[in-house]
Motif scaffolding. Structure first.
Motif: not given
Length: 255
Positions: A45-52, A190-200
């Motif tokens: 889930t986290m790797s996918n969100a960052i990649g997309l 926007i949602v993906n950027v926020v999620a990707a930042t949080a996961y990172t």
């Protein structure tokens, strides 16, 4: 990763980027691909969100023309997506995965019903004169709350958030599907950027950066292709595509 896995993840990224630009729910391609290759669900889930994120950028840029004139509404929707994504990302890191997995199919079914009924809903709204009068405070509030709710969902799971957004906006807004699709791409990004930042920041060591990189390259290409050909679809064809992809995603979620 083996060469076969590299190619498969890259191709899945291209498909996900294209589908996200046209419809949404591209995660339903990349997420199962990663899980099939042995990645833990949360890592996938986290790797996918960052990649997309890369595909979201190219898809949004490709639909920039359709965003013209939507500023007044997006001033409400963007903060709603932002706040929702922050909450959703927090939930992913603190709640059992089974919590949202029970809710996802129900939300997806509801969104598909709204997409199918959109012409009748808009015709009813037009008869009441809501199109001529503009977006009322009540409808703007409903739109903002709905966008926030989808943002929470997107920050947690990401899959099919585009279809949910299209369902919410289609039931409320007096807009064409293509213009709503442009807004959907921006809000999903926007949602993906926020999620990707949080996961990172919080779970850097739980992310597969190789998988994220492959999905990023693939989705960047797919976003360009999706934006180029997606805007050529008629409203009926686009609605049909949304429903078909949504039903496939629902089947994969329930299987």
């Amino acid at each position: 990763m083996t060469p076969l896995e590299v190619i498969a993840i890259l191709v899945a990224g291209v498909g996900a980027g294209a589908i996200n630009a046209i419809v949404g729910s591209g995660t339903l391609i990349t997420f199962p691909t990663l899980v099939a290759f042995g990645f833990p669900p949360v890592t996938a889930t986290m790797s996918n969100a960052i990649g997309l994120v890369a595909g979201g950028v190219s898809g949004t840029w490709g639909y920039r023309r359709e965003l013209a004139g939507q500023g007044p509404r997006l001033r409400w929707q963007i903060p709603a997506s932002l706040c929702g994504a922050i909450l959703g990302s927090w939930l992913l890191l603190h709640l059992p995965e089974t919590v949202f997995e029970l809710v996802v199919p129900v939300l997806l079914i509801l969104a598909l019903i709204l997409v199918v009924l959109q012409p009748k809903i808009q015709a009813w709204a037009k008869q009441r004169g809501s199109h001529e009068a503009g977006l009322s405070t009540t409808r703007l509030t409903l739109l903002t709350v709905g966008t926030f709710a989808v943002g929470v969902y997107g920050g947690y799971f990401t899959a099919a958030q585009g279809i949910l957004l299209m369902g919410v906006m289609g039931a409320i807004l007096p807009e064409s599907l293509q213009r709503m699709n442009g807004a959907k791409n921006l809000l999903s990004l926007i949602v993906n950027v926020v999620a990707a930042t949080a996961y990172t920041l919080v779970a850097f060591d739980r992310i597969s950066w190789a998988a994220a990189g492959l999905i990023a390259v693939g989705s960047l290409i797919g976003g360009v292709l999706g934006a180029r050909y997606g805007r050529r679809l008629s409203p009926t064809a686009l609605r049909g595509t949304i429903v078909i992809v949504g039903l496939i995603g629902l089947f994969r979620l329930l299987a």
